[in-house]
Design a protein around this motif. Sequence first.
Motif, PDB file in Angstrom:
ATOM      1  N   ARG A   1       0.930  -1.086   0.199  1.00 35.53           N
ATOM      2  CA  ARG A   1       0.364   0.077  -0.477  1.00 35.53           C
ATOM      3  C   ARG A   1       1.094   1.472   0.139  1.00 35.53           C
ATOM      4  N   ILE A   2       1.573   1.827   0.562  1.00 31.71           N
ATOM      5  CA  ILE A   2       2.665   2.708   0.836  1.00 31.71           C
ATOM      6  C   ILE A   2       3.568   2.878  -0.144  1.00 31.71           C
ATOM      7  N   GLY A   3       3.365   1.911  -1.654  1.00 35.02           N
ATOM      8  CA  GLY A   3       4.176   2.389  -3.538  1.00 35.02           C
ATOM      9  C   GLY A   3       5.506   2.313  -2.878  1.00 35.02           C
ATOM     10  N   GLU A   4       5.660   3.457  -3.717  1.00 35.59           N
ATOM     11  CA  GLU A   4       6.903   4.280  -4.185  1.00 35.59           C
ATOM     12  C   GLU A   4       7.722   4.268  -2.839  1.00 35.59           C
ATOM     13  N   ARG A   5       7.297   4.753  -1.807  1.00 33.07           N
ATOM     14  CA  ARG A   5       8.592   5.052  -0.361  1.00 33.07           C
ATOM     15  C   ARG A   5       8.673   3.951  -0.137  1.00 33.07           C
TER      16      ARG A   5
END
Length: 230
Positions: free
Chosen positions: A86-90
């Motif tokens: 869910r936090i993706g590119e982080r």
Amino acid sequence: MTDFVLVAGTWLGAWAWDEVAAELRGAGHDVHPLTLSGLAEKQGVPAGLETHVRDIVDEVDRLGLRDVVLVGHSYAGIPVGQAAERIGERLRRVVFIDANVPVDGESFLSGWPSDPVRRAIAEHDGFWPPLGAPDYAGQGLTDEQIARIVDGSPHPGATLTEPAVLAGPLGELPATYVKCLLDGDEPMPAVAEVLKSDRWEYVELGTGHWPMFSQPHELARLLDAAGGRP
């Protein structure tokens, strides 16, 4: 410098990471141990599996973290794996420490003899109580370390019975899986399956299921190295 978010398994809170966190901070990293809802200082907060996923995502959001290494131990691999998606590119990397991994539509208790656990949850008002001291034998722990774990908080049972939800294949995430050899020398089938991904690294550690207590310095060095992976 990397932002580490550390999440321990059943019965434990942020306190379980004290030694590991100190070592990582000494290496120049920012470290954020997290207590999941319903545990330790958050006892009394209602929690299901989605609550624990949100705990992790919300902590990343609240702190404005980028280049994050999410670390999940044991049960916590299930909410951590979902949060990592869910936090993706982080996300820089997700590290599973002798952990369960999320399988879409399946729970922590799927696929293993769970009747004793379900019975214990039913008999303790919806919570799974910590195991007794004899259950921790052979895991490389001292009597004092075992006593600390046994003194942990009951774990919210709903988090163990609710199914994980994934949007895509877990193997697409950059990941390191740490197998603690005193707890068995083969990863569980769901882990073995996702380890086929070329984005997953496999590492062995010669200790038991609670390396944050039994080998905190070795674990911290391993996490430091994992955080440096592309």
